[in-house]
Design an enzyme around this catalytic site. Structure first.
Site, PDB file in Angstrom:
ATOM      1  N   ASP A 139      74.182 -17.554  -5.481  1.00 55.08           N
ATOM      2  CA  ASP A 139      73.100 -18.486  -5.162  1.00 55.08           C
ATOM      3  C   ASP A 139      72.532 -18.081  -3.794  1.00 55.08           C
ATOM      4  O   ASP A 139      73.047 -17.191  -3.121  1.00 55.08           O
ATOM      5  CB  ASP A 139      73.598 -19.944  -5.182  1.00 55.08           C
ATOM      6  CG  ASP A 139      72.439 -20.912  -5.399  1.00 55.08           C
ATOM      7  OD1 ASP A 139      71.269 -20.495  -5.246  1.00 55.08           O
ATOM      8  OD2 ASP A 139      72.685 -22.094  -5.715  1.00 55.08           O
TER       9      ASP A 139
HETATM   10  C1  BGC Z   1      69.387 -23.118  -5.733  1.00 52.00           C
HETATM   11  C2  BGC Z   1      69.366 -22.355  -7.037  1.00 52.00           C
HETATM   12  C3  BGC Z   1      68.085 -21.560  -7.158  1.00 52.00           C
HETATM   13  C4  BGC Z   1      67.963 -20.645  -5.953  1.00 52.00           C
HETATM   14  C5  BGC Z   1      66.743 -19.754  -6.001  1.00 52.00           C
HETATM   15  C6  BGC Z   1      69.037 -22.249  -4.542  1.00 52.00           C
HETATM   16  O1  BGC Z   1      68.838 -22.990  -3.388  1.00 52.00           O
HETATM   17  O2  BGC Z   1      70.657 -23.710  -5.556  1.00 52.00           O
HETATM   18  O3  BGC Z   1      69.518 -23.237  -8.105  1.00 52.00           O
HETATM   19  O4  BGC Z   1      68.058 -20.860  -8.350  1.00 52.00           O
HETATM   20  O5  BGC Z   1      67.903 -21.445  -4.781  1.00 52.00           O
HETATM   21  O6  BGC Z   1      65.581 -20.426  -5.786  1.00 52.00           O
END
Ligand code: BGC
Length: 717
Positions: free
Chosen positions: A268
């Site tokens: 993530d």
């Molecule tokens: C979130 C994810 C997301 C990623 C990319 C993160 O802050 O937890 O779910 O896919 O950002 O945008």
């Protein structure tokens, strides 16, 4: 002949696979260590207007980038792809990711809302449509579906998932994977246990036993893997002290070794770097080493793999084989997507109008009728005067929900617009905002009360702002925000019948409304067609069929509250103080999992188990007759739950094992058959092995998790 054809097809397939394996090995053998680590590097576009920055383009040229996300538009993705495939030494194409969660431009209901439809085909259809729109904008990889099970409505991201049940969550997760992957790659996220954040506080630690992890949190990921999901995103949270983005048990033992998952794992956003704040790594390279060796193949946004790991590989502190297998997984994905042959993937999307028809239908299915005393609903289209009140009644932004990608407020039909389009021009529809969503001003109350006094019915549209759920939006109070509760009380005091339409991204508590308001409709955030779909239900053009995919508590003090809990040694007994209960609240929820009303009524009879003694390899067949006992055509979601009566580990009181949407005309009754494979009655035994224990199982079939006809069957050796 058929046999020969199959042999030819199989040979072609095997040849194709080994040809690409050869290509992969030869490509890998030509890569420098820096180019390998480059494939593991994923960055969010940092330039102007949805473009990558000049530095990022230079990284693509140098072969130090595996993919980009948040690049906006096919021209921008094509421009940087051209650099990767024509100007970099090895010409390896880039992945282009984006959070296409519940629509790209045409926004569908939030996933929790859509889960209320109990309709995997609908979930597949909206994911397919979202994928097609995104692909036309140059996107080839979405960070969805979120398949995190959640028991805590304080956690804002409950909005992005399918609720509390692993069976429903597995079916919907797999359906969404299939839908997206007709055009773009999907990502099952967040692996794993993110939804168990303590106290519902975002990014918080979790304490999950291996049994609960395997029985509750992991099944939707397994279902996504079985559906062929291309990638899995590792989560932010720690599990009993072991952060998910550096957790070899999760990403290596379970995912690759047990499940034989062939895809890749992406971290993530900066979750690799966050291993430092978790306290399990002293610096960037230690964090990178832990994540990569644990099986996190691609580093989103930390830049650690590409910047800090080469020295560790050269010093033999990270085996080259670990780097190679991560690179291979990513290159294999790019091959599978066809990027080496067609890096630009130019696509066109169907006209938005076509997709909106789907959006309206699915939004209608997602609405849950919670209360409807004295047949307050549906409203008569000829009602002379309607007061439409509330901060969400004519709001175009909030129905898009917390994560609406390219969704535009201008595309949204508001509830007020939806209502106006249903009634004759002669009807008097008065709109008063009444209050803000969160602010404390009551200045608009007088006008709202006045409008209600003059009307035959008042429709109040209350709830949350879209961004009060989603990421980084935990709430410590799940009541109606601001002064909306007072607005509701003031309007109800006029004596005009009130219909409360809720718009929100999580279960809310609204006890006063349950006691005083005759009709309550849960609409979640329904997307661009919110107003039309809501009006379809309010006026009875659509008979509501949504069912809650998550328990609604009476008060926050009951949380976590979910239907598939264990019994305790002292189950609730009203006459015995020393049983499991509160002294100031019932144990039961306000609305149980699976609950939802219709404008008609359904009755169940003649529950039968066709084969009440089965082996663990057999399938139990259950039939029940469902009758529409009301006066309107309607759709019932027939739900089947099972309880293991005695097992070596305390069984859950009920577990959903099957359901079916059944449409019935007034007066019609029909036998409905539901099947449960005995092998799906597993749990993790005392020795932590998956087991189906012989013995008696109780089966319940009915309208929700708190009721139903009962029968028993036995699993024999
Ligand atoms: C979130 C994810 C997301 C990623 C990319 C993160 O802050 O937890 O779910 O896919 O950002 O945008």
């Amino acid at each position: 002949m058929l046999h020969r054809c199959i042999t030819v097809v199989l040979t072609l397939f095997v040849c194709a696979v080994s040809a690409s394996a050869q290509n992969l090995d030869s490509l890998l053998s030509r890569m420098t260590l820096e180019e390998k680590l480059g494939q593991l590097n994923l960055l969010s576009a940092a330039g102007e207007n949805g473009r990558p920055s000049t530095d990022q383009v230079a990284l693509a040229r140098a072969g130090k980038l595996g993919g980009l996300f948040n690049v906006v538009g096919a021209e921008n993705t094509a421009a940087v792809q051209r650099v990767a495939v024509t100007e970099s030494r090895l010409k390896i194409p880039l992945l282009f990711g984006l959070d296409v969660i519940h629509g790209y431009r045409t926004i569908f209901p939030i996933p929790l809302g859509e889960a209320s439809a109990f309709d995997p085909d609908a979930a597949q259809a909206t994911a397919r449509a979202a994928g097609v729109e995104a692909a036309a904008a140059g996107i080839n990889w979405t960070y969805a579906p979120m398949v995190d099970i959640a028991h805590d409505p304080r956690w804002g991201r409950i909005a992005e998932g399918s609720g509390e049940d692993p069976y429903l969550g597995s079916l919907l997760g797999a359906a969404r994977v299939r839908g997206f992957q007709e055009t773009i790659f999907a990502t099952a996220k967040h692996f794993a246990g993110y939804g168990a954040a303590e106290a519902g506080r975002e990014y918080n630690e979790t304490e999950i036993s291996e049994r609960t992890m395997r029985e509750i949190y992991l099944p939707p990921f397994k279902a996504a893997v079985d559906a062929g999901v291309a990638s899995i995103m590792s989560a932010f949270n720690s599990i009993s002290g072991n952060p998910a983005s550096g957790n070899a048990w999760l990403t290596d033992t379970v995912l690759h070794k047990e499940w034989r998952y062939p895809g890749f794992v992406v971290s993530d956003w900066t979750s690799v770097a966050e291993l430092i704040a978790h306290g399990v790594a002293g610096g960037a390279s230690e964090a990178g080493r832990r994540a990569l060796t644990a099986g996190v193949d691609m580093d989103m946004q930390s830049g650690i793999y590409v910047d800090s790991l080469a020295a560790l590989v050269r010093a033999n502190r990270i085996p080259m084989a670990v780097v190679d297998s991560a690179v291979k997984r990513i290159l294999r994905a790019k091959m599978r997507l066809g990027l080496f042959k067609d890096p630009y993937r130019a696509r066109t999307a169907p006209p938005i109008a076509e997709t909106r028809t789907l959006a309206r239908r699915v939004a209608g299915e997602s609405i849950v009728l919670l209360k409807n005393d004295r047949a307050t609903l549906p409203l008569d289209k000829n009602t002379a005067s309607i007061a439409v009140i509330g901060p969400l009644a004519d709001n175009k932004a909030e129905p898009l929900g917390p994560w609406h990608t390219m969704g535009q407020p201008d595309d949204v039909v508001t509830v007020l617009q939806g209502i106006k389009s249903k009634v004759p021009a002669s009807a008097q529809v008065t709109y008063v905002q009444g209050s803000g969503i969160e602010d404390s001003s009551t200045a608009g109350f007088a006008a709202a009360v006045n409008a209600a006094k003059q009307a035959k019915v008042a429709v109040l549209v209350l709830g949350e702002r879209g961004d009060m759920s989603g990421e980084a939006a935990s709430r410590s109070d799940i009541g109606l925000p601001g002064v909306q509760q007072q607005l509701l009380e003031a309007v109800a005091a006029t004596g005009t019948p009130v219909v409360l339409v809720l718009m929100n991204g999580r279960p809310l508590t609204f006890e006063w409304a349950v006691e005083h308001v005759p009709a309550i409709v849960e609409t979640w955030f329904l997307g661009v067609e919110a107003g039309n779909a809501t009006a379809d239900v309010l006026f009875g053009d659509v008979n509501p069929s949504g069912r809650l995919p998550v328990t609604f508590p009476r008060s926050l003090g009951q949380v976590p509250l979910y239907y598939n809990h264990r019994n305790t040694g002292r189950p609730y007994d009203a006459n015995n103080k020393f049983t499991s209960k509160y002294i100031d609240s019932p144990n039961t929820p306000r609305y149980p999992f699976g609950y939802g009303l219709s404008y008609t009524t359904f009755a169940y009879r003649d529950l039968k188990v066709a084969n009440p003694r089965v082996k663990a390899t057999d399938t139990v067949t259950v039939t029940v007759t469902v009758a529409n006992t009301g006066t309107r055509e309607g759709t019932e979601v027939v739900q089947l739950y099972v309880r293991d009566e005695v097992a070596s580990v305390a069984p859950r009181v009920r577990q959903l094992k099957a359901f079916q949407r059944v449409s019935l005309k007034p007066g019609e009754s029909r036998p409905v058959t539901l099947r449960v494979a005995a092998r799906d009655l597993w749990f993790y035994g005392l020795n932590m092995k998956r087991v189906v224990e012989p013995g008696t199982f109780r089966v319940y079939v009915g309208s929700n998790s708190a009721e139903g006809q009962e029968a028993v069957f036995e699993v024999i050796r």
